[in-house]
Design an enzyme around this catalytic site. Sequence first.
Site, PDB file in Angstrom:
ATOM      1  CG  HIS A 153      -9.754  -2.778   8.582  1.00 13.21           C
ATOM      2  ND1 HIS A 153      -9.157  -3.670   9.930  1.00 13.21           N
ATOM      3  CD2 HIS A 153     -10.858  -3.841   8.463  1.00 13.21           C
ATOM      4  CE1 HIS A 153      -9.567  -4.743  10.369  1.00 13.21           C
ATOM      5  NE2 HIS A 153     -11.058  -5.353   9.406  1.00 13.21           N
ATOM      6  CG  ASN A 160      -2.021  -0.428   0.843  1.00 19.06           C
ATOM      7  OD1 ASN A 160      -2.755  -0.107   0.290  1.00 19.06           O
ATOM      8  ND2 ASN A 160      -2.088  -2.363   1.133  1.00 19.06           N
ATOM      9  CG  LEU A 185      -8.577  -2.481  16.871  1.00 16.75           C
ATOM     10  CD1 LEU A 185      -7.790  -1.662  16.042  1.00 16.75           C
ATOM     11  CD2 LEU A 185      -8.615  -3.530  17.359  1.00 16.75           C
ATOM     12  CG  ASP A 186      -9.997  -2.214  12.685  1.00 20.53           C
ATOM     13  OD1 ASP A 186      -9.117  -1.416  12.391  1.00 20.53           O
ATOM     14  OD2 ASP A 186     -10.057  -3.612  12.910  1.00 20.53           O
ATOM     15  CD  GLU A 224      -6.280  -4.139   1.474  1.00 20.91           C
ATOM     16  OE1 GLU A 224      -4.974  -3.244   1.877  1.00 20.91           O
ATOM     17  OE2 GLU A 224      -6.093  -4.751   1.744  1.00 20.91           O
ATOM     18  CG  ASN A 256      -6.367   0.972   9.368  1.00 22.06           C
ATOM     19  OD1 ASN A 256      -4.822   1.605   9.827  1.00 22.06           O
ATOM     20  ND2 ASN A 256      -7.313   0.711  10.456  1.00 22.06           N
ATOM     21  NE  ARG A 259       0.014  -1.522  23.855  1.00 18.57           N
ATOM     22  CZ  ARG A 259       0.065  -2.592  22.277  1.00 18.57           C
ATOM     23  NH1 ARG A 259      -0.271  -1.553  21.598  1.00 18.57           N
ATOM     24  NH2 ARG A 259      -0.267  -3.191  22.419  1.00 18.57           N
ATOM     25  CG  MET A 271       0.917  -5.598  11.643  1.00 18.11           C
ATOM     26  SD  MET A 271      -1.036  -4.814  10.600  1.00 18.11           S
ATOM     27  CE  MET A 271      -2.057  -6.857  11.029  1.00 18.11           C
ATOM     28  NE  ARG A 272       3.509  -0.680  19.338  1.00 16.83           N
ATOM     29  CZ  ARG A 272       3.296  -1.783  20.306  1.00 16.83           C
ATOM     30  NH1 ARG A 272       3.837  -3.227  20.132  1.00 16.83           N
ATOM     31  NH2 ARG A 272       3.584  -1.089  20.821  1.00 16.83           N
TER      32      ARG A 272
HETATM   33  C1  GRF Z   1      -3.370  -4.602   4.342  1.00 15.54           C
HETATM   34  O1  GRF Z   1      -3.879  -5.796   3.733  1.00 15.54           O
HETATM   35  C2  GRF Z   1      -4.112  -3.541   4.430  1.00 15.54           C
HETATM   36  O2  GRF Z   1      -5.208  -4.043   4.749  1.00 15.54           O
HETATM   37  C3  GRF Z   1      -3.851  -3.842   6.098  1.00 15.54           C
HETATM   38  O3  GRF Z   1      -2.550  -4.847   6.098  1.00 15.54           O
HETATM   39  C4  GRF Z   1      -1.850  -5.603   4.778  1.00 15.54           C
HETATM   40  C5  GRF Z   1      -0.807  -4.109   4.520  1.00 15.54           C
HETATM   41  O4  GRF Z   1      -0.102  -5.225   3.444  1.00 15.54           O
HETATM   42  N1  GRF Z   1      -3.977  -3.258   7.584  1.00 15.54           N
HETATM   43  P1  GRF Z   1       1.730  -3.926   2.858  1.00 15.54           P
HETATM   44  O5  GRF Z   1       1.932  -3.973   4.083  1.00 15.54           O
HETATM   45  O6  GRF Z   1       0.068  -2.251   2.417  1.00 15.54           O
HETATM   46  O7  GRF Z   1       1.572  -4.455   1.211  1.00 15.54           O
END
Ligand code: GRF
Length: 214
Positions: free
Chosen positions: A112, A17, A147-148, A177, A110, A68, A93-94
């Site tokens: 998702h 991404n 979250l989300d 994405e 973000n 944290r 991922m945090r």
């Molecule tokens: C993607 O699927 C995004 O939606 C999620 O984590 C993944 C990241 O993929 N939050 P990348 O690192 O952008 O390839």
Amino acid sequence: MGPSKRIVVLISGRGSNLQALLEAARTPNWPGQVVAVLSNRPDAPGLDVARAFGVSTQALDHRASPSREAYDESLLTHCEAHAPDVVVLAGFMRVLGDRFVRHYAGRLINIHPSLLPAFEGLHTHRRALQAGVKWAGATVHYVTPALDQGPIIAQAAVPVRADDDEARLAERVLRAEHRLLPMALAWHLNGELEWHDGVVRHRGGAPQWLITET
Ligand code: GRF
């Protein structure tokens, strides 16, 4: 057109991404530039993606932080050093604490990999297949402390096929994405979004969704 806006991207992994954003930012008149990429994992392949585009990178290993809160504080300091107009979580991922989220309220975005509010959290594609849904997809949203659950900017839907497994579905969603995130971010940077009672609308009425077959 105003000056190019400053984007800081936070990653943890592959960085596809991020790459989609970096490619979009190269196109003429795109409203922003990625000024820094920060990762909580020193070995994130996405850091190489950033370097290949000549973007400043920094690894801030969360395992080196005593708590944290301390980690979030250090992340905030490092983000602020780049004076971002917007901070994008692209596979970060945090979970970020309230202080960080509130600091960037309205300018923290973000992506998702599900059609929120379905399948918050992890393993979205596996859970979508288990639930038997016929559409899967991705959501770009503003981040709030829950979250989300922040206000949705745009969503991409892809069909779930009978022979899908987690990897095939993930790949189809990921391709969507890569179109969705640059589109949504450009709207934000251009001031094309407005809020009504916690709902985000495009001022010009552009469709806030994509449907992709492949
Ligand atoms: C993607 O699927 C995004 O939606 C999620 O984590 C993944 C990241 O993929 N939050 P990348 O690192 O952008 O390839």
